[in-house]
Design a protein around this motif. Structure first.
Motif, PDB file in Angstrom:
ATOM      1  N   GLY A   1       0.826  -1.200   0.000  1.00  0.00           N
ATOM      2  CA  GLY A   1       0.000   0.000   0.000  1.00  0.00           C
ATOM      3  C   GLY A   1       0.854   1.241   0.000  1.00  0.00           C
ATOM      4  N   VAL A   2       0.215   2.384   0.212  1.00  0.00           N
ATOM      5  CA  VAL A   2       0.892   3.678   0.192  1.00  0.00           C
ATOM      6  C   VAL A   2       0.835   4.294   1.577  1.00  0.00           C
ATOM      7  CG1 VAL A   2       1.001   5.955  -0.879  1.00  0.00           C
ATOM      8  CG2 VAL A   2       0.187   3.988  -2.210  1.00  0.00           C
ATOM      9  N   PHE A   3       1.998   4.646   2.119  1.00  0.00           N
ATOM     10  CA  PHE A   3       2.097   5.270   3.429  1.00  0.00           C
ATOM     11  C   PHE A   3       2.284   6.780   3.299  1.00  0.00           C
ATOM     12  CE2 PHE A   3       3.793   0.999   4.607  1.00  0.00           C
ATOM     13  CZ  PHE A   3       2.921   0.715   5.645  1.00  0.00           C
ATOM     14  N   GLY A   4       1.826   7.511   4.315  1.00  0.00           N
ATOM     15  CA  GLY A   4       2.277   8.878   4.504  1.00  0.00           C
ATOM     16  C   GLY A   4       3.670   8.850   5.108  1.00  0.00           C
ATOM     17  N   ASP A   5       4.160  10.015   5.524  1.00  0.00           N
ATOM     18  CA  ASP A   5       5.486  10.023   6.163  1.00  0.00           C
ATOM     19  C   ASP A   5       5.414  10.688   7.539  1.00  0.00           C
ATOM     20  OD1 ASP A   5       5.238  12.692   5.489  1.00  0.00           O
ATOM     21  OD2 ASP A   5       7.202  12.845   4.513  1.00  0.00           O
ATOM     22  N   ASP A   6       4.276  10.522   8.210  1.00  0.00           N
ATOM     23  CA  ASP A   6       4.106  11.099   9.541  1.00  0.00           C
ATOM     24  C   ASP A   6       4.349  10.049  10.626  1.00  0.00           C
ATOM     25  OD1 ASP A   6       1.869   9.531   9.160  1.00  0.00           O
ATOM     26  OD2 ASP A   6       0.470  11.214   9.017  1.00  0.00           O
ATOM     27  N   ALA A   7       4.188  10.466  11.874  1.00  0.00           N
ATOM     28  CA  ALA A   7       4.450   9.576  13.000  1.00  0.00           C
ATOM     29  C   ALA A   7       3.497   8.385  13.001  1.00  0.00           C
ATOM     30  CB  ALA A   7       4.326  10.356  14.311  1.00  0.00           C
ATOM     31  N   GLU A   8       2.241   8.614  12.577  1.00  0.00           N
ATOM     32  CA  GLU A   8       1.276   7.513  12.538  1.00  0.00           C
ATOM     33  C   GLU A   8       1.708   6.437  11.537  1.00  0.00           C
ATOM     34  OE1 GLU A   8       0.424  10.724  12.484  1.00  0.00           O
ATOM     35  OE2 GLU A   8      -1.361  11.090  13.722  1.00  0.00           O
ATOM     36  N   ALA A   9       2.178   6.867  10.372  1.00  0.00           N
ATOM     37  CA  ALA A   9       2.651   5.902   9.376  1.00  0.00           C
ATOM     38  C   ALA A   9       3.855   5.131   9.893  1.00  0.00           C
ATOM     39  CB  ALA A   9       3.012   6.628   8.078  1.00  0.00           C
TER      40      ALA A   9
ATOM     41  N   GLU B   1       6.095  -7.702  13.400  1.00  0.00           N
ATOM     42  CA  GLU B   1       5.404  -8.988  13.305  1.00  0.00           C
ATOM     43  C   GLU B   1       5.953  -9.858  12.175  1.00  0.00           C
ATOM     44  OE1 GLU B   1       3.176 -10.197  15.366  1.00  0.00           O
ATOM     45  OE2 GLU B   1       3.096  -8.392  16.629  1.00  0.00           O
ATOM     46  N   GLY B   2       6.958  -9.353  11.468  1.00  0.00           N
ATOM     47  CA  GLY B   2       7.542 -10.122  10.376  1.00  0.00           C
ATOM     48  C   GLY B   2       6.755 -10.070   9.091  1.00  0.00           C
ATOM     49  N   ILE B   3       5.999  -8.996   8.896  1.00  0.00           N
ATOM     50  CA  ILE B   3       5.191  -8.815   7.694  1.00  0.00           C
ATOM     51  C   ILE B   3       5.970  -7.971   6.688  1.00  0.00           C
ATOM     52  CG2 ILE B   3       3.062  -7.785   6.803  1.00  0.00           C
ATOM     53  CD1 ILE B   3       1.858  -8.441   9.622  1.00  0.00           C
ATOM     54  N   ASP B   4       6.082  -8.446   5.476  1.00  0.00           N
ATOM     55  CA  ASP B   4       6.879  -7.775   4.437  1.00  0.00           C
ATOM     56  C   ASP B   4       6.173  -6.512   3.944  1.00  0.00           C
ATOM     57  OD1 ASP B   4       8.600  -7.154   2.348  1.00  0.00           O
ATOM     58  OD2 ASP B   4       7.683  -8.605   0.973  1.00  0.00           O
ATOM     59  N   ILE B   5       6.846  -5.366   4.021  1.00  0.00           N
ATOM     60  CA  ILE B   5       6.308  -4.116   3.471  1.00  0.00           C
ATOM     61  C   ILE B   5       7.295  -3.516   2.465  1.00  0.00           C
ATOM     62  CG2 ILE B   5       4.893  -3.623   5.507  1.00  0.00           C
ATOM     63  CD1 ILE B   5       7.021  -1.551   6.346  1.00  0.00           C
ATOM     64  N   SER B   6       8.150  -4.357   1.919  1.00  0.00           N
ATOM     65  CA  SER B   6       9.269  -3.891   1.098  1.00  0.00           C
ATOM     66  C   SER B   6       8.841  -3.205  -0.195  1.00  0.00           C
ATOM     67  CB  SER B   6      10.200  -5.059   0.773  1.00  0.00           C
ATOM     68  OG  SER B   6       9.517  -6.049   0.015  1.00  0.00           O
ATOM     69  N   HIS B   7       7.644  -3.480  -0.681  1.00  0.00           N
ATOM     70  CA  HIS B   7       7.212  -2.890  -1.942  1.00  0.00           C
ATOM     71  C   HIS B   7       6.189  -1.774  -1.762  1.00  0.00           C
ATOM     72  CE1 HIS B   7       9.412  -6.215  -3.628  1.00  0.00           C
ATOM     73  NE2 HIS B   7       9.169  -5.786  -4.850  1.00  0.00           N
ATOM     74  N   CYS B   8       6.004  -1.338  -0.532  1.00  0.00           N
ATOM     75  CA  CYS B   8       5.100  -0.217  -0.284  1.00  0.00           C
ATOM     76  C   CYS B   8       5.711   1.097  -0.757  1.00  0.00           C
ATOM     77  CB  CYS B   8       4.784  -0.113   1.214  1.00  0.00           C
ATOM     78  SG  CYS B   8       3.768  -1.459   1.847  1.00  0.00           S
TER      79      CYS B   8
ATOM     80  N   THR C   1       5.987   5.337  -0.052  1.00  0.00           N
ATOM     81  CA  THR C   1       5.833   6.382   0.961  1.00  0.00           C
ATOM     82  C   THR C   1       5.794   7.728   0.250  1.00  0.00           C
ATOM     83  OG1 THR C   1       6.969   5.110   2.676  1.00  0.00           O
ATOM     84  CG2 THR C   1       6.835   7.492   2.985  1.00  0.00           C
ATOM     85  N   VAL C   2       4.783   8.529   0.543  1.00  0.00           N
ATOM     86  CA  VAL C   2       4.599   9.820  -0.108  1.00  0.00           C
ATOM     87  C   VAL C   2       5.085  10.936   0.814  1.00  0.00           C
ATOM     88  CG1 VAL C   2       2.905  11.451  -1.016  1.00  0.00           C
ATOM     89  CG2 VAL C   2       2.667   9.002  -1.490  1.00  0.00           C
TER      90      VAL C   2
ATOM     91  N   ALA D   1      -2.809   9.253  -2.528  1.00  0.00           N
ATOM     92  CA  ALA D   1      -3.720   8.570  -3.439  1.00  0.00           C
ATOM     93  C   ALA D   1      -3.469   7.067  -3.382  1.00  0.00           C
ATOM     94  CB  ALA D   1      -3.514   9.076  -4.862  1.00  0.00           C
ATOM     95  N   PRO D   2      -4.486   6.257  -3.666  1.00  0.00           N
ATOM     96  CA  PRO D   2      -4.303   4.798  -3.678  1.00  0.00           C
ATOM     97  C   PRO D   2      -3.239   4.378  -4.685  1.00  0.00           C
ATOM     98  CG  PRO D   2      -6.637   5.362  -3.726  1.00  0.00           C
ATOM     99  CD  PRO D   2      -5.884   6.642  -3.935  1.00  0.00           C
ATOM    100  N   MET D   3      -2.662   3.226  -4.456  1.00  0.00           N
ATOM    101  CA  MET D   3      -1.597   2.728  -5.317  1.00  0.00           C
ATOM    102  C   MET D   3      -2.137   2.326  -6.692  1.00  0.00           C
ATOM    103  SD  MET D   3       1.061  -0.428  -4.672  1.00  0.00           S
ATOM    104  CE  MET D   3       2.029   0.490  -3.450  1.00  0.00           C
ATOM    105  N   VAL D   4      -1.391   2.703  -7.710  1.00  0.00           N
ATOM    106  CA  VAL D   4      -1.626   2.227  -9.070  1.00  0.00           C
ATOM    107  C   VAL D   4      -0.594   1.145  -9.352  1.00  0.00           C
ATOM    108  CG1 VAL D   4      -1.617   2.840 -11.510  1.00  0.00           C
ATOM    109  CG2 VAL D   4      -2.559   4.442  -9.826  1.00  0.00           C
ATOM    110  N   LEU D   5      -1.048  -0.005  -9.767  1.00  0.00           N
ATOM    111  CA  LEU D   5      -0.156  -1.143  -9.966  1.00  0.00           C
ATOM    112  C   LEU D   5       0.585  -1.035 -11.286  1.00  0.00           C
ATOM    113  CD1 LEU D   5      -2.506  -4.019  -8.741  1.00  0.00           C
ATOM    114  CD2 LEU D   5      -0.623  -2.947  -7.477  1.00  0.00           C
ATOM    115  N   GLY D   6       1.911  -0.875 -11.186  1.00  0.00           N
ATOM    116  CA  GLY D   6       2.770  -0.885 -12.363  1.00  0.00           C
ATOM    117  C   GLY D   6       3.430  -2.237 -12.527  1.00  0.00           C
ATOM    118  N   ASP D   7       4.352  -2.325 -13.473  1.00  0.00           N
ATOM    119  CA  ASP D   7       5.014  -3.603 -13.756  1.00  0.00           C
ATOM    120  C   ASP D   7       5.739  -4.156 -12.534  1.00  0.00           C
ATOM    121  OD1 ASP D   7       4.089  -3.497 -16.339  1.00  0.00           O
ATOM    122  OD2 ASP D   7       5.959  -2.712 -17.179  1.00  0.00           O
TER     123      ASP D   7
END
Length: 284
Positions: A44-52, A62-69, A71-72, A102-108
């Motif tokens: 998904g798409v993150f902001g860059d604030d403290a909440e994000a 928790e060991g959840i992969d976020i490597s392809h998210c 950050t705006v 904005a929501p993520m647009v899926l590219g290649d």
């Protein structure tokens, strides 16, 4: 097995407790899938604030992969305000945050990443419904949470999604039996093989185009009902996968019943946790 929650991340702000927690349908899915013993990612798409930063911390911890998210820069995390009253979360009106990405647009790159997952889950609040058609030729099972609002049941919205989905969830506590049946048959006829409706303490009903299967309810005094629906649906799906469910595969009555039982137990346990899955932090 490997699954991914694709879509929204938010913070659930408990106004009367001065606390906030990580949340969002796709984030909750990723967390609950991990707790069910499945290798999990969030996209998904993150902001860059403290909440994000806090959501990222909770997921990576928790060991959840976020490597392809993404950050705006300058982006703000969406907030969902609630009050916790006698263990039940009650949503309250709140001012919409500015600069929400904005929501993520899926590219290649993103499509290349997603094609290796056994199951891809998203939901109506993520704003990515237009992207789901890009996944239709994948071998991944595609699941979607339509929640409870009527505008997510319009012909236009259903026609965009249902031909591409393998499994759909609708919250139907406010609907009559006749309305629920009509909705399930309509969604199935549009191309979605399995359609599950949940009705709170009245349980759940799964439709496969041939028959209806009654779910399971476990009652308890909740600490917090936030995440009850997301946790049930996620646990149900993960237990189907563990029992051999594949894309286009059929589900036996035994597998469905066993998965209902496991999901009801997991959801009940989540109702004993603060927030959707913990990680509380004070509102500044």
């Amino acid at each position: 097995m490997k699954v991914v929650g694709f879509g929204d991340n938010v913070v659930d702000r408990y106004v009367n407790k001065n606390l906030y927690f990580p949340g969002g349908n796709a984030v909750n899915f990723a967390f609950y899938a991990k707790k069910n013993g499945v290798d999990t990612a969030y996209l998904g798409v993150f902001g860059d604030d403290a909440e994000a930063d806090h959501i990222k911390y909770a997921l990576t911890n928790e060991g959840i992969d976020i490597s392809h998210c993404h950050t705006v820069k300058g982006g703000a995390t969406e907030r969902c305000d609630v009050n916790l009253i006698d263990g039940d979360r009650v949503f309250v009106p709140s001012e919409k945050s500015k600069n929400i990405p904005a929501p993520m647009v899926l590219g290649d790159k993103e499509l290349g990443y997603l094609k290796d997952f056994d199951l891809i889950h998203s939901g109506c609040y993520a704003g990515v419904h237009g992207e789901i058609k890009k996944l239709k030729d994948f071998n991944s099972i595609l699941t979607f949470d339509f929640s409870e609002e009527d505008h997510f049941r319009s012909d236009k919205f259903l026609n965009v999604l249902c031909p591409h989905l393998d499994f759909a969830l609708f919250s139907c506590s406010h609907n009559t039996k006749e309305e629920r049946i009509a909705l399930q048959k309509k969604v199935h006829d549009l191309g979605t093989k399995y359609v599950l409706v949940t009705m709170g303490i009245e349980g759940q009903i799964l439709y496969d185009g041939n028959r209806f299967y009654d779910g399971v309810v476990k009652t308890l005094t909740p600490v917090d009902t936030m995440g009850a629906g997301d946790s049930f649906f996620t646990a149900f799906l993960m237990n189907l996968l563990k029992r051999g469910w594949k894309k286009h595969g059929d589900l036996s009555e035994t597998v469905i019943h066993e998965s209902f039982e496991a999901a009801a137990q997991f959801s009940a346990e989540i109702c004993l946790v603060n927030g959707a899955f913990g990680y509380e932090k004070n509102i500044l």
